[in-house]
Design a protein around this motif. Structure first.
Motif, short mmCIF file in Angstrom:
data_model
loop_
_atom_site.label_atom_id
_atom_site.label_comp_id
_atom_site.label_asym_id
_atom_site.label_seq_id
_atom_site.Cartn_x
_atom_site.Cartn_y
_atom_site.Cartn_z
N LYS A 70 -5.82 11.42 21.09
CA LYS A 70 -6.32 10.94 19.79
C LYS A 70 -6.95 9.57 19.88
O LYS A 70 -7.85 9.24 19.11
CB LYS A 70 -5.16 10.90 18.79
CG LYS A 70 -5.57 10.64 17.36
CD LYS A 70 -4.39 10.74 16.42
CE LYS A 70 -4.80 10.52 14.96
NZ LYS A 70 -5.71 11.59 14.48
N GLU A 71 -6.52 8.74 20.86
CA GLU A 71 -6.97 7.35 20.90
C GLU A 71 -8.12 7.09 21.88
O GLU A 71 -8.53 5.95 22.03
CB GLU A 71 -5.79 6.43 21.29
CG GLU A 71 -4.67 6.38 20.26
CD GLU A 71 -3.52 7.33 20.58
OE1 GLU A 71 -2.51 7.29 19.88
OE2 GLU A 71 -3.66 8.11 21.55
N LYS B 154 -1.28 11.82 19.95
CA LYS B 154 -1.10 10.39 20.11
C LYS B 154 -0.38 10.10 21.43
O LYS B 154 0.52 10.83 21.82
CB LYS B 154 -0.29 9.82 18.94
CG LYS B 154 -1.01 9.85 17.60
CD LYS B 154 -0.15 9.19 16.53
CE LYS B 154 -0.87 9.17 15.19
NZ LYS B 154 -0.04 8.54 14.13
#
Length: 303
Positions: free
Chosen positions: A62-63, A87
């Motif tokens: 996600k990052e 995440k």
């Protein structure tokens, strides 16, 4: 009818070199480009570009590059609602070296791809999915869950048993069509050398069958594609093209084949179509970006 792909999603870092490095050797890169990749993503793009409504199940970080990769795949027409953003987990990556003759060497790190579980599969609606397609860059347990669920719904199950991993063989009995290249066939059939002639390929392929209705398809590079049933074997000859980048050619074949079989195309015609699509794909750089459209493939076949 639609195609459902369970598979890997990677960020491909592609470095072009004059000659591929030998062990311990450092070579100068001519260029470095970033592309969407991963066998699952590549095959989903290929199927979608060939006109099949295509869903992809997988996972990305996600990052990092994950959300952008997901958006890019959607731009190719792939349905990505089953792609999870995780995440604290990196998106999968592939480091690809491409030599001047189009040959390549690839190192893949799984990242988020390893996080897909049988529970994810169980929570997914598979109604209306004509073809299920997977590869071995996703956990074998998740693939098993998909194929068992698909069998109950009458879906055609295609496994591209790449890379050649020991756990892959356990999935063969659940597979309707098994797709391998020569190296993978030699590994699974425990051969000392890669089979080359159709008779050798057929003999080795039949060692991997556990049911009389199974089909094994072996991609032979420039020589074409061999299709083997219990009582039949035929060869679709390769098409002569100038290869710029062979990365993703096998994935293009798998996705195009799944798309053709989703509309109940005859096996020989479907293999010819997929073979032509793969030949077109090696004339462009990158994996997912090189997948041709159905119109391009049809024009190539007519020419």
């Amino acid at each position: 009818m639609s195609v459902f792909v369970l598979g890997s999603i990677n960020l491909d870092a592609v470095a072009r070199v004059d000659d591929l490095p030998r062990p311990g050797e450092t070579v100068a890169g001519l260029s470095l480009e970033l592309f969407p990749g991963g066998k699952g993503a590549n095959q989903a793009v290929a199927a979608a570009r060939m006109g099949a409504p295509t869903r992809l199940m997988g996972a990305v970080g996600k990052e990092d590059s994950g959300p952008n990769l997901k958006a890019t795949l959607a731009g190719y027409g792939v349905q990505v609602s089953d792609v999870f953003e995780l995440k604290g987990t990196p998106t999968g990556q592939a480091h690809v070296w491409v030599g001047s003759g189009g040959e390549n060497m690839i190192v893949v790190t799984s990242g988020a791809n390893a996080a897909v579980t049988p529970q994810h599969v169980a929570a997914t609606a598979l109604e209306g999915q004509r073809v299920l397609l997977s590869q071995l860059e996703s956990p074998a347990q998740a693939i098993e869950a998909l194929f068992r669920a698909g069998a109950a719904k009458g879906a055609l199950r295609i496994l591209n048993a790449a890379p050649a991993l020991p756990q892959g063989a356990a999935l063969f009995p659940l597979t309707d069509i098994l797709i391998l290249n020569q190296t993978e066939l030699a590994t699974y059939a425990k051969l000392d050398a890669e089979p080359a002639k159709l008779e050798e390929v057929s003999r080795a392929s039949r060692k991997l069958m556990s049911r009389p209705d199974q089909i094994v398809i072996v991609t032979l590079g420039a020589a074409g594609v061999a299709c083997i049933r219990r009582d039949e074997a035929f060869l679709i000859e390769g098409r002569k093209v100038k290869a710029i980048d062979t990365t993703g050619a096998g994935d293009c074949f798998c996705g195009a084949l799944a798309s053709a079989l989703a509309i109940s195309m005859d096996l020989r015609e479907a293999v010819e179509l997929a073979n032509a699509a793969a030949a077109l794909s090696v004339q462009k750089s990158g994996a997912a970006p090189s997948m041709p459209s159905k119109r391009e493939v049809e024009a190539f076949l007519e020419g």
